[in-house]
Motif scaffolding. Structure first.
Motif, mmCIF file in Angstrom:
data_model
loop_
_atom_site.group_PDB
_atom_site.id
_atom_site.type_symbol
_atom_site.label_atom_id
_atom_site.label_comp_id
_atom_site.label_asym_id
_atom_site.label_seq_id
_atom_site.Cartn_x
_atom_site.Cartn_y
_atom_site.Cartn_z
ATOM 1 N N LEU A 127 2.060 1.717 -3.543
ATOM 2 C CA LEU A 127 0.964 2.244 -4.377
ATOM 3 C C LEU A 127 0.778 3.735 -4.145
ATOM 4 C CD1 LEU A 127 -1.748 -0.563 -4.153
ATOM 5 C CD2 LEU A 127 -0.550 0.208 -6.202
ATOM 6 N N ALA A 128 0.840 4.160 -2.902
ATOM 7 C CA ALA A 128 0.691 5.583 -2.584
ATOM 8 C C ALA A 128 1.818 6.405 -3.208
ATOM 9 C CB ALA A 128 0.666 5.780 -1.071
ATOM 10 N N ARG A 129 3.044 5.865 -3.194
ATOM 11 C CA ARG A 129 4.182 6.591 -3.779
ATOM 12 C C ARG A 129 4.070 6.726 -5.290
ATOM 13 N NH1 ARG A 129 6.965 4.101 0.299
ATOM 14 N NH2 ARG A 129 7.371 2.218 -0.906
ATOM 15 N N ALA A 186 1.200 6.376 -7.204
ATOM 16 C CA ALA A 186 -0.132 6.720 -7.717
ATOM 17 C C ALA A 186 -0.158 8.019 -8.503
ATOM 18 C CB ALA A 186 -1.136 6.775 -6.573
ATOM 19 N N ASN A 187 0.604 8.988 -8.068
ATOM 20 C CA ASN A 187 0.532 10.299 -8.709
ATOM 21 C C ASN A 187 1.706 10.603 -9.624
ATOM 22 O OD1 ASN A 187 -1.921 11.032 -7.563
ATOM 23 N ND2 ASN A 187 -0.906 11.506 -5.638
ATOM 24 N N LEU A 204 0.827 -1.210 0.000
ATOM 25 C CA LEU A 204 0.000 0.000 0.000
ATOM 26 C C LEU A 204 0.862 1.261 0.000
ATOM 27 C CD1 LEU A 204 -2.882 -1.084 2.402
ATOM 28 C CD2 LEU A 204 -2.998 -0.772 -0.073
ATOM 29 N N ALA A 205 1.980 1.228 0.708
ATOM 30 C CA ALA A 205 2.884 2.382 0.710
ATOM 31 C C ALA A 205 3.468 2.604 -0.680
ATOM 32 C CB ALA A 205 3.994 2.168 1.735
#
Length: 108
Positions: free
Chosen positions: A19-21, A23-24, A16-17
């Motif tokens: 993916l967060a990094r 994602a943008n 999840l970390a």
């Protein structure tokens, strides 16, 4: 935050970390609009990328016809009036971008 939501498994936290990094992150070079990079500001390129990824677009414009409904002459007049581009080839490139933007496909 993951702990707050009860996500205690290290492998899930790591995924999840990651993916967060990512994602943008910009996907430069992945869209038709990058061919026109010389006449597009980064913010407009971002807008086109988000628009291309969307399944629908809702807009309200009381001052002008929405870009996806503009004719070539109308788009050219707006581009010339904006006075950002001076050279005819820049104006035509930007008009081309405005006109080739596809409408979002429903139900992707």
């Amino acid at each position: 935050m993951l702990r707050l939501y009860g996500v205690d498994e290290p492998a899930v936290q790591a995924r999840l970390a990651e993916l967060a990094r990512t994602a943008n992150r910009r996907r430069r070079g992945s869209g038709w609009w990058n061919e026109y990079g010389g006449v597009l500001a980064d913010t407009y390129r971002d807008f086109i990328e988000l628009e291309a990824a969307s399944s629908s677009v809702r807009t309200y414009q009381s001052q002008m016809i929405p870009a996806l409904l503009q004719t070539p002459d109308y788009a050219r007049a707006l581009t010339v009036a904006g006075r950002r581009w001076k050279r005819p080839e820049e104006i035509e490139q930007f008009v081309t971008v405005r006109l080739i933007r596809p409408a979002p496909a429903h139900g992707r």
